[in-house]
Design an enzyme around this catalytic site. Structure first.
Site, short mmCIF file in Angstrom:
data_model
loop_
_atom_site.label_atom_id
_atom_site.label_comp_id
_atom_site.label_asym_id
_atom_site.label_seq_id
_atom_site.Cartn_x
_atom_site.Cartn_y
_atom_site.Cartn_z
N GLY A 52 55.84 -68.67 62.05
CA GLY A 52 55.26 -67.42 61.59
C GLY A 52 55.57 -66.29 62.53
CB CYS A 53 53.81 -63.08 63.10
SG CYS A 53 53.91 -61.61 64.13
#
Length: 221
Positions: A52-53
Site C-alpha cells: 500500500g501507501c
C-alpha cells in the site's frame, strides 16, 4: 445537476484521503530529510516490501526494533527511473515499495516478514484501503533463495490458519529499487497534520503497535 454535484463531492472526499495526488508543492518542505546521511554499516542488510501507501509502510518498519532505516521507493516494474507521477498511471508495473535496512543481530528477516503480513491485508488485490491500483499491490521481494523460502512458508502458514488460501501477495525477486522523491521520505513524521496521515497512516501504525508491542523500539520518538 444534483447527481453531478454529488459525484464531485464524493470525488473530492476520496482525494482527501488518498495517498496519490500530492506533490512537493503541497506538503511541508521544512527539514525535508532525503535520508542521504544514512550510512549502513557492513553488517546491515536490506529487505524490500510493498503493502500500500509507502508513507504508512515506511513508518511501520521504522518503529520496529533492529530496523536502522526505511526508505520509500519503487520496485517490481518494467520501466526505468519511475516517478511518483508515472507509477500513478498504473502503466509502469512498479509498486510503492520500502527498502528496510536492518541489523540481523537484532531482528531477523523472518520477523520482518511477520511485520509485513501483520500490518496490512494481504488478501486485497491491487490495493490497500483507501488506495487502489497496481502501484499499491502487495509484494514481498526476495534477493536470495532463503528469503524466498521464508516468505513462501509464511504464506502457506497464513493461508492455512488465517486467510483460507486467499492471500494475493506476490513473491517477486528484486531486480531494481528506485528511491522515491525526497518529499516522500519521512512523510508521516514531517506532516502529522496532513489529512491522509491523520485519517489513514497514524491509525494503521497504531493498529500495528497494538498488535505487536514486543517488536517495537523502546526509544521511539
Amino acid at each position: 445537476m444534483k447527481v453531478i454535484k454529488s459525484l464531485l463531492i464524493v470525488s473530492s472526499a476520496i482525494l482527501l484521503i488518498s495517498c496519490f495526488g500530492f506533490t512537493d508543492n503541497k506538503i511541508n518542505k521544512k527539514k525535508q530529510n532525503t535520508k542521504a546521511n544514512f550510512k549502513p554499516n557492513k553488517n546491515t542488510k536490506v529487505a524490500y516490501f510493498a503493502s500500500g501507501c509507502f508513507w504508512c509502510v515506511e513508518t511501520i518498519f521504522e518503529s520496529v526494533s533492529g530496523v536502522e532505516e526505511a526508505v520509500s521507493g519503487y520496485a517490481g516494474g518494467h520501466t526505468k527511473k519511475p516517478t511518483y507521477q508515472t507509477i500513478g498511471t498504473g502503466k509502469t508495473g512498479h509498486s510503492e515499495t520500502v527498502a528496510v535496512y536492518y541489523n540481523p543481530k537484532k531482528v531477523s528477516f523472518e520477523t520482518l516478514v511477520t511485520v509485513f503480513f501483520g500490518s496490512h491485508n494481504p488478501t486485497t488485490i491491487n490495493g490497500q484501503h483507501p488506495d487502489y491500483g497496481t502501484q499499491y499491490r502487495s509484494i514481498a521481494f526476495y534477493e536470495i533463495a532463503s528469503e524466498k523460502k521464508i516468505i513462501e512458508s509464511a504464506i502457506a502458514k497464513l493461508n492455512k490458519e488465517v486467510y483460507s488460501g486467499k492471500i494475493a501477495t506476490e513473491v517477486t525477486k528484486l531486480i531494481k529499487f528506485y528511491k522515491a522523491e525526497a518529499y516522500h521520505q519521512n512523510f508521516e513524521r514531517r506532516n502529522p497534520s496532513q489529512g491522509y496521515v491523520k485519517a489513514v497512516s497514524v491509525p494503521r501504525l497504531n493498529r500495528f503497535k497494538k498488535r505487536f508491542p514486543e517488536l517495537l523500539k523502546t526509544d521511539e520518538h
